[in-house]
Design a protein around this motif. Structure first.
Motif, PDB file in Angstrom:
ATOM      1  N   LEU A   1      11.391   4.550  -4.965  1.00  0.00           N
ATOM      2  CA  LEU A   1       9.690   4.737  -5.254  1.00  0.00           C
ATOM      3  C   LEU A   1       9.357   4.229  -6.690  1.00  0.00           C
ATOM      4  O   LEU A   1       8.200   3.972  -6.702  1.00  0.00           O
ATOM      5  CB  LEU A   1       9.353   6.010  -4.778  1.00  0.00           C
ATOM      6  N   LEU A   2      10.170   4.589  -7.502  1.00  0.00           N
ATOM      7  CA  LEU A   2       9.641   4.510  -8.830  1.00  0.00           C
ATOM      8  C   LEU A   2      10.089   3.303  -9.530  1.00  0.00           C
ATOM      9  O   LEU A   2      10.798   2.356  -8.637  1.00  0.00           O
ATOM     10  CB  LEU A   2      10.175   5.548  -9.721  1.00  0.00           C
ATOM     11  N   GLY A   3      10.207   3.015 -10.738  1.00  0.00           N
ATOM     12  CA  GLY A   3      10.432   1.683 -11.411  1.00  0.00           C
ATOM     13  C   GLY A   3       9.208   0.966 -11.643  1.00  0.00           C
ATOM     14  O   GLY A   3       8.360   1.464 -12.223  1.00  0.00           O
ATOM     15  N   PHE A   4       9.188  -0.503 -11.566  1.00  0.00           N
ATOM     16  CA  PHE A   4       7.937  -1.231 -11.569  1.00  0.00           C
ATOM     17  C   PHE A   4       7.530  -1.693 -10.002  1.00  0.00           C
ATOM     18  O   PHE A   4       8.117  -1.649  -9.181  1.00  0.00           O
ATOM     19  CB  PHE A   4       8.102  -1.996 -12.652  1.00  0.00           C
ATOM     20  N   ALA A   5       6.347  -2.351 -10.020  1.00  0.00           N
ATOM     21  CA  ALA A   5       5.924  -2.844  -8.890  1.00  0.00           C
ATOM     22  C   ALA A   5       5.740  -1.646  -7.794  1.00  0.00           C
ATOM     23  O   ALA A   5       5.984  -1.930  -6.496  1.00  0.00           O
ATOM     24  CB  ALA A   5       6.401  -4.016  -8.335  1.00  0.00           C
ATOM     25  N   VAL A   6       5.352  -0.701  -8.293  1.00  0.00           N
ATOM     26  CA  VAL A   6       5.282   0.549  -7.244  1.00  0.00           C
ATOM     27  C   VAL A   6       4.032   0.551  -6.382  1.00  0.00           C
ATOM     28  O   VAL A   6       3.216  -0.344  -6.363  1.00  0.00           O
ATOM     29  CB  VAL A   6       4.981   1.872  -7.801  1.00  0.00           C
ATOM     30  N   ALA A   7       4.107   1.034  -5.124  1.00  0.00           N
ATOM     31  CA  ALA A   7       3.370   0.909  -4.065  1.00  0.00           C
ATOM     32  C   ALA A   7       2.016   1.881  -4.604  1.00  0.00           C
ATOM     33  O   ALA A   7       2.286   2.661  -5.561  1.00  0.00           O
ATOM     34  CB  ALA A   7       3.673   1.545  -2.737  1.00  0.00           C
ATOM     35  N   THR A   8       0.830   1.517  -3.815  1.00  0.00           N
ATOM     36  CA  THR A   8      -0.471   2.310  -4.103  1.00  0.00           C
ATOM     37  C   THR A   8       0.143   3.837  -4.043  1.00  0.00           C
ATOM     38  O   THR A   8      -0.311   4.774  -4.651  1.00  0.00           O
ATOM     39  CB  THR A   8      -1.576   1.919  -3.331  1.00  0.00           C
ATOM     40  N   ARG A   9       0.602   4.364  -2.905  1.00  0.00           N
ATOM     41  CA  ARG A   9       1.001   5.505  -2.567  1.00  0.00           C
ATOM     42  C   ARG A   9       2.601   5.628  -2.096  1.00  0.00           C
ATOM     43  O   ARG A   9       2.899   4.774  -1.338  1.00  0.00           O
ATOM     44  CB  ARG A   9       0.311   6.424  -1.424  1.00  0.00           C
ATOM     45  N   SER A  10       3.372   6.286  -2.784  1.00  0.00           N
ATOM     46  CA  SER A  10       4.822   6.604  -2.477  1.00  0.00           C
ATOM     47  C   SER A  10       5.079   8.028  -1.819  1.00  0.00           C
ATOM     48  O   SER A  10       4.475   8.889  -2.038  1.00  0.00           O
ATOM     49  CB  SER A  10       5.511   6.452  -3.738  1.00  0.00           C
ATOM     50  N   PHE A  11       5.676   7.859  -0.789  1.00  0.00           N
ATOM     51  CA  PHE A  11       5.938   8.950  -0.037  1.00  0.00           C
ATOM     52  C   PHE A  11       7.787   9.357   0.056  1.00  0.00           C
ATOM     53  O   PHE A  11       8.429   8.641   0.617  1.00  0.00           O
ATOM     54  CB  PHE A  11       5.517   8.857   1.520  1.00  0.00           C
TER      55      PHE A  11
ATOM     56  N   HIS B   1       0.861  -1.229  -0.038  1.00  0.00           N
ATOM     57  CA  HIS B   1       0.042   0.068  -0.204  1.00  0.00           C
ATOM     58  C   HIS B   1       0.901   1.077   0.244  1.00  0.00           C
ATOM     59  O   HIS B   1       0.321   2.168  -0.718  1.00  0.00           O
ATOM     60  CB  HIS B   1      -0.935   0.162   1.384  1.00  0.00           C
ATOM     61  N   GLY B   2       1.830   1.348   0.703  1.00  0.00           N
ATOM     62  CA  GLY B   2       2.827   2.553   1.113  1.00  0.00           C
ATOM     63  C   GLY B   2       4.295   2.196   0.920  1.00  0.00           C
ATOM     64  O   GLY B   2       4.782   0.929   1.327  1.00  0.00           O
TER      65      GLY B   2
END
Lengths: 245, 245
Positions: free
Chosen positions: B225-235, B215-216
């Protein structure tokens, strides 16, 4: 519970400051608004509707002073430095995508009139402003635009504006000094209601399927840049006045 | 060409300021460094190796004053606000991914000794610092960590540190107050040499294939944070001291 009264009075007396639990520090408006801006420009904040009341003056000072203009210039410098590393092919398939509002054109004259993002978006007055077709160019973006064309990039303008605004948008772009774009993409009937991040990803994907390589993408919203079919490099321009998801 | 001499002398006399072409404005150190920081924190700058000489004092003031700490608190507040909207299932598959350095642990004591990012990364001295296992927690992240666990998230620690640093890393995390993580993921032999953005995307992808929903994701580098398989929200946490691609 009487012993809580002085604490409550203290909390009330410091309205607008961060007071709650043990880990929070109390900060002055400037630190508060700088952090708010950090959270907005990094996309940490997620959805937000209006500039916090405490930061309206901060946003006004930022937008009308040196900082906004210079931040935009540094973004353009970073963009151009990357663009110069791209090997442009003879096929005419090397593309760069620009958003329009707060990216190529500045709506600052409009936002100055309505309080720098302190009020929720008013479509009617904004549409009237668009119809005027008098938004000035962001100076740094206009220079970048010209330099990218000279380097051989095909320029795609991908905006959340709708087809019925095509004439006004073209007129405004020309008025501001932008010429010879490859294509201006606006929301058609089937794009209405889609989140910007989906609509823009779909349009970038279409360009890729046509055979274009999207090397760079410039926008003031993260929804201009993220999603799918993202560019090799994305360039986030500053915008502390409004958020589009 | 003699008429160029006064212009050249003028350019030389303003060394360190932005002087070149018509569209540039000259700015003081503070505006310059704020814009540099904007370009770094939004990922516009791309690769960079050291803090510009002109901004070392700015970075020192930022890191050791209220601003760094408060920026980190606002990131934690945004993260928690989102976390509270997540519906936690009974399956134990709701995950949150944390980076470690400058996310959970602060290496500020080390960077204070070596000049706040003004010199290129020195692996030997940094590894010695890691072995000490005395990095303090980022206070806001420690609070967030505890709150996420209480909400029911499984915590995954995904770091660019290597397996040989597992013991020192665990010791340091415990020393700083972090407990009961689900898994600590470090670079194994097959991960060496990969860009962080690839290594971390692969590990997140592995977690998703195991059935976890990410999720986060919290990190101080965009490569967290970037690339693939990223989270729903990145902080994105602040870090104007170094860049990892």
């Amino acid at each position: 519970m009487a012993y809580l009264l002085p604490i409550l009075l203290y909390l009330i007396s410091t309205t607008g400051e961060i007071v709650s639990d043990h880990r929070k520090i109390r900060v002055d408006d400037d630190v508060y608004c700088e952090s708010w801006r950090f959270s907005v420009e990094t996309n940490d904040a997620g959805y937000w509707s209006t500039v916090p009341a405490r930061c309206v003056q901060f946003v006004q000072d930022y937008m009308t002073g040196d900082r906004y203009r210079y931040d935009s210039e540094v973004v353009a410098e970073n963009s151009l430095r990357f663009a110069k590393t791209v090997e442009i092919s003879d096929s005419g398939s090397d593309g760069w995508v620009f958003d329009i509002d707060e990216t190529l054109l500045s709506n600052l004259p409009y936002y100055q009139l309505i309080g720098f993002g302190s009020k929720t978006f008013d479509e009617e007055s904004f549409d009237s402003w668009v119809d005027l077709a008098e938004a000035p160019a962001l100076p740094a973006s206009l220079s970048l635009y010209k330099e990218l064309k000279q380097l051989g990039f095909k320029i795609f303008l991908l905006t959340g504006r709708s087809e019925y605004q095509r004439n006004a948008t073209e007129k405004n772009l020309l008025y501001a000094g932008f010429t010879n774009w490859e294509r201006l993409i606006l929301r058609g009937p089937s794009d209405q209601g889609k989140p910007a991040i989906v609509y823009k990803s779909e349009k970038r994907s279409d360009l890729q399927h046509e055979g274009y390589r999207i090397h760079g993408n410039s926008g003031d919203q993260w929804s201009d840049l993220l999603g799918f079919a993202v560019a090799t490099r994305s360039f986030k321009l500053p915008n502390p006045m409004y958020y589009i998801s």
